[in-house]
Each structure stands twice: as structure tokens, then as C-alpha cells.
Write a protein that holds these residues in place. Structure first.
Motif, PDB file in Angstrom:
ATOM      1  N   LEU A  45       0.827  -1.093  -0.635  1.00  0.00           N
ATOM      2  CA  LEU A  45       0.247   0.235   0.133  1.00  0.00           C
ATOM      3  C   LEU A  45       0.900   1.029  -0.091  1.00  0.00           C
ATOM      4  N   SER A  46       0.839   2.088  -0.428  1.00  0.00           N
ATOM      5  CA  SER A  46       0.620   3.448  -0.102  1.00  0.00           C
ATOM      6  C   SER A  46       0.838   3.958   1.199  1.00  0.00           C
ATOM      7  N   THR A  47       1.644   4.087   1.985  1.00  0.00           N
ATOM      8  CA  THR A  47       2.557   4.879   3.216  1.00  0.00           C
ATOM      9  C   THR A  47       0.557   5.873   3.611  1.00  0.00           C
ATOM     10  N   PRO A  48       0.586   6.954   3.010  1.00  0.00           N
ATOM     11  CA  PRO A  48       0.150   8.248   3.198  1.00  0.00           C
ATOM     12  C   PRO A  48      -1.518   7.534   3.371  1.00  0.00           C
ATOM     13  N   GLU A  49      -2.181   6.851   2.117  1.00  0.00           N
ATOM     14  CA  GLU A  49      -2.972   6.236   1.991  1.00  0.00           C
ATOM     15  C   GLU A  49      -3.336   4.918   3.428  1.00  0.00           C
ATOM     16  N   ALA A  50      -2.385   3.948   3.664  1.00  0.00           N
ATOM     17  CA  ALA A  50      -2.803   3.218   4.942  1.00  0.00           C
ATOM     18  C   ALA A  50      -2.508   3.794   6.205  1.00  0.00           C
ATOM     19  N   LEU A  51      -2.244   4.985   5.764  1.00  0.00           N
ATOM     20  CA  LEU A  51      -2.460   5.694   8.012  1.00  0.00           C
ATOM     21  C   LEU A  51      -4.162   6.232   7.172  1.00  0.00           C
ATOM     22  N   ALA A  52      -4.711   6.420   6.692  1.00  0.00           N
ATOM     23  CA  ALA A  52      -5.459   6.967   6.654  1.00  0.00           C
ATOM     24  C   ALA A  52      -6.447   6.140   6.565  1.00  0.00           C
ATOM     25  N   ALA A  53      -6.608   5.331   6.408  1.00  0.00           N
ATOM     26  CA  ALA A  53      -7.105   4.490   6.134  1.00  0.00           C
ATOM     27  C   ALA A  53      -7.393   3.056   7.844  1.00  0.00           C
ATOM     28  N   GLY A  54      -6.422   3.729   8.616  1.00  0.00           N
ATOM     29  CA  GLY A  54      -6.281   3.198   9.865  1.00  0.00           C
ATOM     30  C   GLY A  54      -4.964   1.679   9.158  1.00  0.00           C
ATOM     31  N   HIS A  55      -4.328   1.665   9.081  1.00  0.00           N
ATOM     32  CA  HIS A  55      -3.653   0.723   8.811  1.00  0.00           C
ATOM     33  C   HIS A  55      -3.519   0.105  10.191  1.00  0.00           C
ATOM     34  N   PRO A  56      -3.632  -1.336  10.972  1.00  0.00           N
ATOM     35  CA  PRO A  56      -3.612  -1.779  12.644  1.00  0.00           C
ATOM     36  C   PRO A  56      -1.695  -1.468  12.862  1.00  0.00           C
ATOM     37  N   GLY A  57      -1.326  -2.153  11.725  1.00  0.00           N
ATOM     38  CA  GLY A  57      -0.009  -2.062  11.837  1.00  0.00           C
ATOM     39  C   GLY A  57       0.558  -1.075  11.851  1.00  0.00           C
ATOM     40  N   LEU A  58       0.849   0.013  10.884  1.00  0.00           N
ATOM     41  CA  LEU A  58       1.155   0.857  11.355  1.00  0.00           C
ATOM     42  C   LEU A  58       0.949   2.073  12.106  1.00  0.00           C
ATOM     43  N   TYR A  69       3.813   4.542  13.945  1.00  0.00           N
ATOM     44  CA  TYR A  69       4.053   4.848  12.024  1.00  0.00           C
ATOM     45  C   TYR A  69       4.015   6.772  11.823  1.00  0.00           C
ATOM     46  N   ALA A  70       4.827   7.436  12.023  1.00  0.00           N
ATOM     47  CA  ALA A  70       4.360   8.460  11.776  1.00  0.00           C
ATOM     48  C   ALA A  70       3.269   8.784  10.680  1.00  0.00           C
ATOM     49  N   ARG A  71       2.754  10.153  10.754  1.00  0.00           N
ATOM     50  CA  ARG A  71       1.417  10.317   9.695  1.00  0.00           C
ATOM     51  C   ARG A  71       2.386  11.796   9.029  1.00  0.00           C
ATOM     52  N   PRO A  72       2.284  11.574   7.525  1.00  0.00           N
ATOM     53  CA  PRO A  72       2.569  12.857   6.995  1.00  0.00           C
ATOM     54  C   PRO A  72       2.144  14.406   7.408  1.00  0.00           C
ATOM     55  N   ASP A  73       2.083  15.200   6.838  1.00  0.00           N
ATOM     56  CA  ASP A  73       1.807  16.715   7.312  1.00  0.00           C
ATOM     57  C   ASP A  73       0.379  16.320   5.532  1.00  0.00           C
ATOM     58  N   ASP A  74      -0.415  17.809   6.169  1.00  0.00           N
ATOM     59  CA  ASP A  74      -1.341  17.303   5.602  1.00  0.00           C
ATOM     60  C   ASP A  74      -2.043  17.503   3.725  1.00  0.00           C
ATOM     61  N   ASP A  75      -0.357  18.130   3.642  1.00  0.00           N
ATOM     62  CA  ASP A  75      -0.386  18.029   2.051  1.00  0.00           C
ATOM     63  C   ASP A  75       0.290  16.582   1.578  1.00  0.00           C
ATOM     64  N   GLY A  76       0.052  15.286   2.481  1.00  0.00           N
ATOM     65  CA  GLY A  76       1.036  14.321   1.958  1.00  0.00           C
ATOM     66  C   GLY A  76       2.493  13.763   2.695  1.00  0.00           C
ATOM     67  N   LEU A  77       3.331  14.927   2.884  1.00  0.00           N
ATOM     68  CA  LEU A  77       4.813  15.171   2.099  1.00  0.00           C
ATOM     69  C   LEU A  77       5.178  14.842   4.386  1.00  0.00           C
ATOM     70  N   TYR A  78       6.320  13.851   4.646  1.00  0.00           N
ATOM     71  CA  TYR A  78       6.862  13.835   5.617  1.00  0.00           C
ATOM     72  C   TYR A  78       7.856  14.646   5.907  1.00  0.00           C
ATOM     73  N   ARG A  79       7.781  15.256   7.310  1.00  0.00           N
ATOM     74  CA  ARG A  79       8.386  16.684   7.573  1.00  0.00           C
ATOM     75  C   ARG A  79       9.047  15.978   9.405  1.00  0.00           C
ATOM     76  N   PHE A  80       9.733  16.452   8.644  1.00  0.00           N
ATOM     77  CA  PHE A  80      10.508  15.834  11.465  1.00  0.00           C
ATOM     78  C   PHE A  80      11.213  17.080  11.781  1.00  0.00           C
ATOM     79  N   PRO A  81       9.791  17.862  11.939  1.00  0.00           N
ATOM     80  CA  PRO A  81      10.633  19.478  12.743  1.00  0.00           C
ATOM     81  C   PRO A  81      11.441  18.320  13.647  1.00  0.00           C
TER      82      PRO A  81
END
Length: 189
Positions: A137-150, A155-167
């Protein structure tokens, strides 16, 4: 067991689900679920999409799944007969095994001295990958769908624009300077 709406062989599917559930247990999907033993709360490998990952031709196991399921059921029938474990004749033998016996049989099949260890370890690895990486699966889509393992492993969620940034850096400190040709999206320009 009859074919379901997906066209999948229900005996093969239930057998492979029971194997995946033995590797990463989860809760039953309903009162009639026999493939998922309900040995743990939350979603396990099956809820994480183990069958979809196993059946993906890119993984290299899809063509051998029929043979693996048949072999697993043969081993389960022999295991049950040798130990006097009664099986429900309406279920595939591996599915009919109680969870502790499924676990013991998988332990035997994946033992260093088992002649077919490689294929059983491979099946176990794919079951684990479905849970801890959602490789199918696409990681952002898996997380949005509530993937139980991630979600379970945090697993960190992406920002609202779908990109991962780590402050704050994931290791607690900056490991290297950003390359001067890095674009604002994190790609090399």
C-alpha cells in the motif's frame, strides 16, 4: 467452502489467513471468523492485508500459494493426527487447529533443521511485512485508512499535504547537513 465474491479460493484464503494470523495475531473479524483465532486484540497481519500482499505478483510468492496452502493443510492434518487433536471436518486442517497448536506447527516448519524452512520463513516474512510496513500500500493512504500495523508501531503520519517533514530529528540530533541541491520537497534538484 465456496468461492467468495473476490474469486479467491476460500480454503486457500482461510488457510493463508490462519498462517498470517499465527505470525501476527489479531482479533476476530466477527463471531464466525475461524481463520483469525482472536489471540490478540486489535488488527493483526490479516487486518493489515497479508493476503493482498501475498497475492501481489511483485512479491514472487503468488504462483506458489496454492501449493503452500495444500502443504500447510497436509502438515496440519498429520500434526493433529500425531497428537490426537480433534479437527472440525468443515474447516481446512490448519484453520481447525487451536491457536497454540498452529503456533507449535509453525515453529516446527520454520525450525532451522526443517527441510522446507525457507518457504515457511518466506511466508512468515510476508505476513509480517503486511503488518509492519504495509508493503502493498501507499503509506499515506494506509495511514489514512487506519492500517492497524502502522498505527500500532507508531508510524509517523505525513503532513496535511502528504509530505513527511520531521521538525525534530528522528535520532534526536541532525546527522548531516542538507545537501545544497535539495528542493523544498526534499528531492535533489
Amino acid at each position: 467452502m465456496r468461492s467468495d465474491d473476490s474469486g479467491r479460493d476460500p480454503v486457500r484464503t482461510a488457510t493463508l489467513e490462519a498462517f498470517a494470523d499465527t505470525i501476527i495475531p489479531g482479533e476476530r473479524r466477527g463471531p464466525d471468523d475461524r481463520a483469525v483465532a482472536g489471540a490478540a486484540s486489535g488488527g493483526g497481519a490479516v487486518a493489515s492485508g497479508a493476503i493482498d500482499l501475498l497475492e501481489d505478483p511483485a512479491g514472487g510468492l503468488a504462483e506458489g500459494l496454492d501449493a503452500l496452502a495444500m502443504s500447510l493443510n497436509a502438515y496440519a492434518a498429520d500434526y493433529a493426527a500425531d497428537r490426537g487433536v480433534p479437527l472440525d471436518d468443515d474447516l481446512p486442517p490448519f484453520v481447525a487447529l487451536p491457536f497454540e497448536h498452529r503456533s507449535a506447527l509453525v515453529g516446527e516448519l520454520t525450525a532451522p533443521d526443517h527441510p522446507e524452512k525457507q518457504m515457511w520463513v518466506g511466508l512468515a516474512l510476508f505476513s509480517n511485512m503486511a503488518f509492519d510496513s504495509a508493503a502493498h500500500l501507499s503509506t499515506p493512504e494506509a495511514l489514512a485508512a487506519g492500517h492497524p500495523g502502522l498505527l500500532s508501531i507508531g508510524y509517523a503520519r505525513p503532513d496535511d499535504d502528504g509530505l513527511y517533514r520531521f521538525p525534530s530529528f528522528s535520532y534526536g540530533r541532525q546527522l548531516a547537513d542538507v545537501h545544497p541541491d535539495t528542493s523544498p520537497t526534499g528531492s535533489l534538484a
